[in-house]
Enzyme design. Structure first.
Site: not given
Ligand SMILES: *Cc1c(COP(=O)(O)O)cnc(C)c1O
Length: 414
Positions: A54, A56, A199, A225, A228, A234
């Site tokens: 974790y 954060e 984008d 992203t 791609k 991903r």
């Protein structure tokens, strides 16, 4: 290739599906424009113990202890992303492209604000204000369209911006094959005092590899992203000018996300490292050559190319006009022939999204496995045979055997 021994032994049922997918990817031709095949190093990173952690917050400023190495890898990913695109600031935590876009909206918009975005059937993405999405319920999206020749009419766009007075002007697409004039787009936004966002999800790898112009110098915020054309895990990425850095970071966490997926952040760092190498420039250039080779073969067979031509990694083909076959039938028949692509709506498509007028074809994954212009021409001949088959099983199976033989000569994971 890693044999996944632990998985095979502990869960044969799950392993069987994994094995099936590995075989499918090796033996089939992947022409979905948004897909690619990552390197073994990226796969290693994704399967690493960073999935346990974790973290954060951001490097040097976390909510939990034990961050010695998460800080190292996140800083590495950030530095490499900035270098790759010449960006002032990078946030590598978005879990996906949609999450990156949502965070970008949250960073600059208040509920009710107006956004100009590209119409879905003209190439825009669902996340650019399609009525079924949450952002469309929170913000007021106004859509611009492309012209009959496939280009954007910037005078019309300027008139729309002057009348709608958007807070944000959004460029970018997922089924569009032409280039956007970034400087002109930004100049229009400046006239109406709008924040600019691009984008670049689909073309990030082409930009990183120098095969397409870089929007980063022109836009306040650029989202992407990483899976791609960029050929990473991903995930999502936000780049922005320093003036937006604090707002963007706060919007990603705690605005729309919780703990980042650090195995994914490690894999992003690895993929960005790969994209910084000279071989990646060659890859991006080959993508462009492959797309053009496909286009010329389709043209010589009399196919109708949507948006006139391609200037990137994908092609949109009007299958109804070209061969009297719907997008859904084309997708199904090609699936049976071992060729995977997707049906796609065309500008102002009279048919619905579940059975539209055409298909989208992309070359990034085939290019990753080493295929070049000659293979692209062969693939187009197979596509044409499949579309002329009337869906007959024998013909599609025959094509499938030929596809499999070609794929065998271009293994993905040796
Ligand atoms: C793919 C894509 C997205 C969404 O990415 P996900 O990771 O699937 O959420 C957003 N915008 C554009 C332009 C895309 O092509």
């Amino acid at each position: 290739m890693n044999a996944y021994r632990s998985l095979r032994e502990s869960d044969p049922q799950a392993f069987a599906a994994l094995k099936g997918e590995m075989k499918r990817e090796e033996e089939g031709l992947e022409l979905i424009a948004s897909e690619n095949t990552v390197s073994p190093a990226v796969l290693d990173a994704l399967g690493s113990v960073f999935t346990n952690k974790y973290s954060e917050g951001y490097p040097g400023n976390r909510y939990y202890g034990g961050q010695d190495f998460t800080d190292v890898i996140e800083t590495l990913a950030i530095d490499r992303a900035k270098e790759l695109f010449g960006a002032e600031h990078a946030n590598v935590q978005p879990l996906s492209g949609a999450a990156a876009n949502l965070a970008a909206y949250v960073s600059v918009l208040a509920p009710g604000d107006t956004v100009l975005g590209m119409d879905l059937s003209h190439g825009g993405h669902l996340t650019h204000g399609h009525p079924v999405t949450l952002p469309a319920k929170v913000y007021r999206f106004v859509r611009y369209k492309t012209e009959a020749d496939g280009a954007i009419d910037y005078e019309k766009l300027e008139a729309l911006a002057l009348s709608e007075k958007p807070r944000l002007m959004l460029a970018g697409f997922s089924s569009y094959t032409r280039q956007i004039d970034y400087a002109r787009f930004a100049a229009i936004a400046a006239k109406v005092g709008a924040v600019t966002m691009m984008d670049m999800a689909h073309i990030a790898g082409m930009i990183a590899g120098g095969a397409l112009p870089n929007p980063v110098p022109h836009f306040d915020i650029v989202t992407a992203t990483t899976h791609k054309t960029l050929r990473g895990p991903r995930g999502g990425l936000i780049l922005c000018k320093e003036a937006f850095a604090r707002a963007v970071d706060k919007a990603v966490f705690p605005g729309v996300q919780g703990g980042p997926h650090m195995h994914m952040v490690l894999a992003k760092a690895v993929a960005f490292g790969e994209a910084l190498r000279p071989e990646f420039r060659e890859y991006a250039a080959q993508i462009l050559r492959n797309a053009k080779a496909m286009e010329s073969e389709f043209v010589s067979l009399g196919y109708s190319i949507v948006f006139g031509t391609t200037e990137n990694h994908m092609l949109l083909i009007d299958t109804v006009k070209s061969r009297g076959v719907s997008g859904r039938d084309a997708q199904e028949w090609l699936d049976a022939a071992g060729i995977t692509l997707n049906k796609n709506v065309l500008p102002d498509d009279p048919r619905g999204p579940m059975d539209p007028s055409g298909v989208r074809i992309g070359v990034p994954a085939a290019t990753t496995r080493g295929m070049k212009e000659a293979e692209m021409r062969q693939i187009v001949l197979w596509i044409d045979r499949a579309l002329r088959s009337g869906g007959r099983k024998r013909e599609l199976s025959a094509i499938r055997r030929e596809v499999k033989a070609l794929c065998k000569a271009f293994p993905i994971y040796r």
